[in-house]
Design an enzyme around this catalytic site. Structure first.
Site, short mmCIF file in Angstrom:
data_model
loop_
_atom_site.label_atom_id
_atom_site.label_comp_id
_atom_site.label_asym_id
_atom_site.label_seq_id
_atom_site.Cartn_x
_atom_site.Cartn_y
_atom_site.Cartn_z
N LYS A 11 0.85 -1.21 0.00
CA LYS A 11 0.00 0.00 0.00
C LYS A 11 0.88 1.24 0.00
O LYS A 11 2.03 1.21 0.43
CB LYS A 11 -0.95 0.03 1.20
CG LYS A 11 -0.29 0.12 2.60
CD LYS A 11 0.01 1.53 3.08
CE LYS A 11 0.77 1.54 4.40
NZ LYS A 11 1.71 2.59 4.62
N GLY A 103 7.71 1.60 4.49
CA GLY A 103 6.47 2.38 4.62
C GLY A 103 5.43 1.91 3.63
O GLY A 103 4.48 2.64 3.30
N ALA A 105 3.88 -1.25 4.05
CA ALA A 105 3.11 -2.28 4.75
C ALA A 105 3.45 -3.70 4.28
O ALA A 105 2.59 -4.57 4.25
CB ALA A 105 1.61 -2.02 4.62
N ASP A 141 -2.03 -1.75 10.29
CA ASP A 141 -2.19 -1.72 8.83
C ASP A 141 -2.80 -3.00 8.27
O ASP A 141 -3.17 -3.05 7.10
CB ASP A 141 -0.81 -1.53 8.15
CG ASP A 141 -0.34 -0.08 8.16
OD1 ASP A 141 -1.17 0.81 8.41
OD2 ASP A 141 0.85 0.15 7.90
#
Ligand code: ATP
Length: 317
Positions: A11, A103, A105, A141
């Site tokens: 993501k 960053g 996920a 997340d």
């Protein structure tokens, strides 16, 4: 023994706003999360020994209990002991394509895939919401990664409201392989520097979180207007990460000056930086330009695009 192979997409954050502190020590966040077609492949296989075994092709990724996929399998074993006893242990094989500690996920989407895979392997028949709730126990997340697409995430990031999906928006993504930004460091530093701006009372926090639904970027998403979305990208964590990491700042500046780039932003707590680009051809041109401008083999570059789904089953045997 049965096995499932799953595709677990990464993501990016189109929007990340830190609005306050939470009693549990986390931050109150308002985010817009977007799945992209950069994905890991994960196979989950039932084995006769009552153990959890993890294999991975990436040297930076642990295969012990600290891997999120191990913890996802362990959680399923604890939650469904009868099914675990009946079906045996689980062997998990990870084929990593998503940059690690970026960053994006990566670990979270792997864990989401394992929850989905074990649900299938053990014929549990869990609903999407039940799988997301299990995911929230392991990480903020993970719930988003289950169904993916485009969504507003509030609370710690685990409370989801789906948005109309954005397909085929082209993205160039850059990450220095050896550069890692600690997520706890980024949030702690943000609190030290900007904690005085946090909203304090519950009503204000709820109102701020609700306001994003009628915000400019959500309107742009509803209209599927890539140019407008790109102009409204936002990430509060850039305020602490960019001054501390000159390489991330340099990527941001370089992307911003490229023809065809509609907007650029760091994803999550970094250090990956992405650019929204008008077309696939322009995305390839931007990638080539960045490669020439920074001829450092440590810099990984990807052309990818937005997708409308999270975990998918690739095959089952
Ligand atoms: P997020 O965006 O959710 O903060 P991230 O993309 O920044 O995640 P990950 O790729 O999940 O970060 O990796 C963070 C750390 O977690 C790595 O340093 C790695 O050692 C560890 N880790 C544990 N399990 C995994 C996994 N399945 N894949 C990648 N890293 C993992």
């Amino acid at each position: 023994m049965r096995s499932y192979t799953l595709i677990a997409p990464a993501k990016i954050n189109l929007y990340l706003e830190i609005i306050g502190d939470r009693p549990d020590g986390y931050h109150e966040l308002v985010m817009i999360l977007q799945s992209i077609d950069l994905a890991d492949k994960i196979s989950v296989r039932a084995i006769s020994e009552q153990i959890i075994r993890v294999h991975c092709n990436h040297p930076q990724v642990p295969t012990d209990k600290t891997n999120l996929v191990y913890r996802a399998a362990e959680l399923m074993t604890k939650q469904f002991p009868e099914a675990a006893a009946k079906h045996g242990g689980v062997e998990i094989t990870l084929e990593k394509n998503i940059p690690v500690a970026a960053g994006l996920a990566g670990g979270s989407t792997n864990a989401a895939a394992v929850l989905v895979g074990i649900d299938l392997l053990w014929n549990l028949g869990l609903t999407q919401t039940e799988i997301e709730e299990l995911g929230a126990i392991l990480g903020s997340d993970i719930p988003f990664c289950v169904a993916g697409g485009t969504a507003i995430a509030t609370g710690r990031g685990e409370q989801l409201a789906p948005l109309p999906s954005l397909d085929h928006i082209y993205i160039v993504l850059a990450k220095y392989r050896s550069l890692e930004v600690s997520t706890p460091w980024a949030y702690k530093t943000y609190r030290q520097e900007f904690g005085h701006t946090y909203l304090k009372n519950t009503e204000d926090l709820a109102a701020r979180a609700a306001a994003v639904h009628s915000g400019e970027i959500v309107k742009a998403i509803v209209h599927k207007d890539a140019t407008e979305i790109a102009q409204k990208l936002h990430n509060d964590l850039e305020r602490v990460v960019l001054p501390a990491y000159s390489q991330v700042m340099q990527l941001r500046e370089l992307f911003a000056t490229q023809p065809g780039v509609l907007g650029t932003m760091m994803s999550g707590s970094g250090p990956s930086v992405f650019a929204i680009v008008e077309s696939e051809a322009q995305a390839q041109a931007v990638k080539q330009y960045i490669r020439k401008a920074i001829p450092d083999e440590d810099l990984e570059l990807f052309v990818t695009r937005t997708i409308t789904h999270g975990i998918q089953i690739a095959s089952s045997i």
